[in-house]
Design a protein around this motif. Structure first.
Motif, PDB file in Angstrom:
ATOM      1  N   LEU A  20       0.802  -1.224   0.000  1.00  0.00           N
ATOM      2  CA  LEU A  20       0.000   0.000   0.000  1.00  0.00           C
ATOM      3  C   LEU A  20       0.838   1.279   0.000  1.00  0.00           C
ATOM      4  CD1 LEU A  20      -2.784   1.332   0.014  1.00  0.00           C
ATOM      5  CD2 LEU A  20      -2.743   1.204   2.516  1.00  0.00           C
ATOM      6  N   PRO A  21       1.896   1.412   0.841  1.00  0.00           N
ATOM      7  CA  PRO A  21       2.670   2.664   0.797  1.00  0.00           C
ATOM      8  C   PRO A  21       3.229   2.957  -0.593  1.00  0.00           C
ATOM      9  CG  PRO A  21       3.225   1.410   2.765  1.00  0.00           C
ATOM     10  CD  PRO A  21       2.385   0.515   1.919  1.00  0.00           C
ATOM     11  N   ALA A  22       3.762   1.935  -1.255  1.00  0.00           N
ATOM     12  CA  ALA A  22       4.305   2.133  -2.604  1.00  0.00           C
ATOM     13  C   ALA A  22       3.196   2.461  -3.599  1.00  0.00           C
ATOM     14  CB  ALA A  22       5.082   0.894  -3.050  1.00  0.00           C
ATOM     15  N   MET A  23       2.011   1.865  -3.423  1.00  0.00           N
ATOM     16  CA  MET A  23       0.926   2.131  -4.360  1.00  0.00           C
ATOM     17  C   MET A  23       0.336   3.524  -4.160  1.00  0.00           C
ATOM     18  SD  MET A  23      -0.288   0.733  -7.018  1.00  0.00           S
ATOM     19  CE  MET A  23      -0.177  -1.066  -6.987  1.00  0.00           C
ATOM     20  N   ILE A  24       0.378   4.028  -2.926  1.00  0.00           N
ATOM     21  CA  ILE A  24      -0.009   5.423  -2.707  1.00  0.00           C
ATOM     22  C   ILE A  24       0.938   6.335  -3.479  1.00  0.00           C
ATOM     23  CG2 ILE A  24      -0.173   7.266  -0.981  1.00  0.00           C
ATOM     24  CD1 ILE A  24      -1.149   5.173   1.025  1.00  0.00           C
ATOM     25  N   GLN A  25       2.233   5.999  -3.429  1.00  0.00           N
ATOM     26  CA  GLN A  25       3.207   6.778  -4.189  1.00  0.00           C
ATOM     27  C   GLN A  25       2.956   6.653  -5.694  1.00  0.00           C
ATOM     28  OE1 GLN A  25       5.011   9.466  -4.288  1.00  0.00           O
ATOM     29  NE2 GLN A  25       6.646   8.781  -2.900  1.00  0.00           N
ATOM     30  N   ALA A  26       2.574   5.461  -6.139  1.00  0.00           N
ATOM     31  CA  ALA A  26       2.254   5.276  -7.557  1.00  0.00           C
ATOM     32  C   ALA A  26       1.098   6.192  -7.965  1.00  0.00           C
ATOM     33  CB  ALA A  26       1.898   3.814  -7.827  1.00  0.00           C
ATOM     34  N   GLY A  27       0.091   6.301  -7.098  1.00  0.00           N
ATOM     35  CA  GLY A  27      -1.017   7.205  -7.371  1.00  0.00           C
ATOM     36  C   GLY A  27      -0.555   8.647  -7.452  1.00  0.00           C
ATOM     37  N   ASN A  28       0.384   9.011  -6.587  1.00  0.00           N
ATOM     38  CA  ASN A  28       0.903  10.367  -6.599  1.00  0.00           C
ATOM     39  C   ASN A  28       1.706  10.653  -7.875  1.00  0.00           C
ATOM     40  OD1 ASN A  28       1.466  12.947  -5.208  1.00  0.00           O
ATOM     41  ND2 ASN A  28       3.564  12.205  -5.279  1.00  0.00           N
ATOM     42  N   ILE A  29       2.534   9.704  -8.302  1.00  0.00           N
ATOM     43  CA  ILE A  29       3.286   9.864  -9.548  1.00  0.00           C
ATOM     44  C   ILE A  29       2.324   9.993 -10.727  1.00  0.00           C
ATOM     45  CG2 ILE A  29       4.908   8.747 -11.122  1.00  0.00           C
ATOM     46  CD1 ILE A  29       6.137   7.395  -8.606  1.00  0.00           C
TER      47      ILE A  29
END
Length: 412
Positions: free
Chosen positions: A345-354
């Motif tokens: 989830l933390p990495a996927m939140i970052q993916a959403g931000n990118i």
């Protein structure tokens, strides 16, 4: 030189120039008003022509709805058999393909048929279609534009994507709507339809070259461009870190599902602290359901306040995530997030931000002369600040995710 048959180009005095300048200002105002009036008249005429394809009555009033960035939206009143009705009209962005609209519409109708009762239903044409293609003539060339008519949702437009300050009850209710949408479309058959845009874990690596290409443009002195170039190396590093954090073996353990892909508070209507309407499915596609959640948390839970711009409100993420998990457990169809999804989830939140960094960049550069540089620099800087915040607080985000009870596990 015999000047008797020549036109004497006399020098004008300052007062004469000023008088002409004043007249030119009036001409400019007249031209602008004329253009605006003609544009409004054209749009209204297009809506009237559109409604002729439907059996919903005669157009009485047309109102443009502001707030969107890619599509045009209208609220219309029509009259049929002496009764007045209201509908929502969407004029789709240039460049969208017919198959993408077909995917969106079939997904909406699947969701409504299987439990998502607060989505705006599509109105069908006299021939049974869910959209209409109408040509536009411009400079001697014709371009097809797509339109659709939807039910008009009740409720209040309380928020936008840059004012995501909901009550906790509204956060929870919004998350429950997302869970209901995911559950209602879990068996959706796209029948070969898909969006042109790749799935997120295929899309992220391609952004590195896209960003480099934009950065290489000779635009020094442009505020947006200078900010982007200054932060480019950090953005590229975070892309690499995000892709490395979600390896293929993890992707294989995460459910693919129809996703909304534009889940922000401006695409909801609320009443009595409950979400009573969800709309704008034109970004919808088949992808990792965790990406929809990660992008939604970026939209719903990041601060835009000057003193905390770019801060992820992790406590609000917890409210949203807990409600999402519990709603899926209650529905008993699509399982809640599994252990692999919780870990990623933390990495996927970052993916959403990118993904939103790319939105700002891809929107600005092609339209650089038509968009407000200060507005789009604010969007970009918000996402870059948020990018750094997420990287610095991944441990806290991970702990928050682990603290949410996984009441039912998918095989991981």
């Amino acid at each position: 030189m015999d000047t008797s048959r020549m036109l004497h180009l006399k020098e004008l005095s300052t007062n004469q120039i000023f008088a002409l300048f004043s007249q030119s200002e009036k001409l400019k105002e007249i031209a602008v008003n004329f253009y605006d009036t003609m544009e409004r008249a054209l749009v209204r005429s297009q809506v009237v022509d559109l409604v002729n394809h439907y059996d919903i009555g005669k157009v009485i009033d047309v109102f443009e709805i502001f707030g969107g960035y890619v599509n045009k939206s209208f609220g219309i009143y029509v009259e049929k058999d002496g009764e007045r009705h209201e509908y929502f009209v969407r004029k789709y962005k240039k460049g969208i393909t017919e198959k993408e609209i077909m995917l969106e519409h079939s997904m909406i109708e699947c969701a409504i048929a299987n439990g998502l009762t607060i989505a705006a239903g599509l109105i069908h044409t006299k021939e049974g279609h869910t959209f209409v293609k109408m040509p536009e003539q411009l400079n001697g060339t014709s371009q097809d534009r797509y339109y659709a008519i939807y039910e008009y949702l009740s409720g209040e437009d309380k928020y936008t994507w840059v004012t995501p300050y909901l009550t906790d009850k509204e956060y929870a209710s919004s998350a429950e709507v997302l869970a209901t949408f995911h559950n209602s479309t879990r068996n959706f058959d796209p029948k070969g339809l898909e969006r042109v845009e790749p799935k997120i874990m295929e899309f992220l690596p391609t952004l590195k070259q896209t960003f480099r290409d934009y950065a290489e443009q000779d635009l020094t002195g442009n505020q947006f461009h200078d900010y982007f170039v200054k932060n480019l190396d950090d953005i590229l590093k975070v892309i690499d870190l995000t892709v490395e954090s979600i390896p293929e073996e993890a992707i294989n353990k995460m459910p693919m599902n129809p996703i909304h892909c534009d889940l922000h508070p401006g695409n909801f209507k609320y009443e009595n602290e409950q979400a009573v309407g969800i709309f704008d499915f034109d970004w919808a596609k088949i992808d990792l359901r965790l990406f929809d959640l990660g992008l939604g948390l970026v939209y719903f839970c990041s601060s835009w306040e000057p003193e905390s711009d770019g801060v992820l409100r992790i406590d609000k993420c917890a409210v949203f995530l807990d409600a999402y998990q519990k709603k899926l457990q209650e529905l008993g169809g699509l399982p809640p997030l599994n252990e692999t999804e919780i870990q990623c989830l933390p990495a996927m939140i970052q993916a959403g931000n990118i993904y939103l960094i790319n939105w700002a960049v891809a929107a600005y550069y092609p339209e650089i002369l038509n968009l407000n540089v200060y507005e789009y620099t604010a969007y970009l800087s918000h996402q870059v600040k948020l990018m750094r915040y997420i990287e610095a607080h991944k441990a806290e985000i991970a702990e928050m995710a682990r603290s949410i009870a996984v009441t039912e596990k998918c095989p991981a």
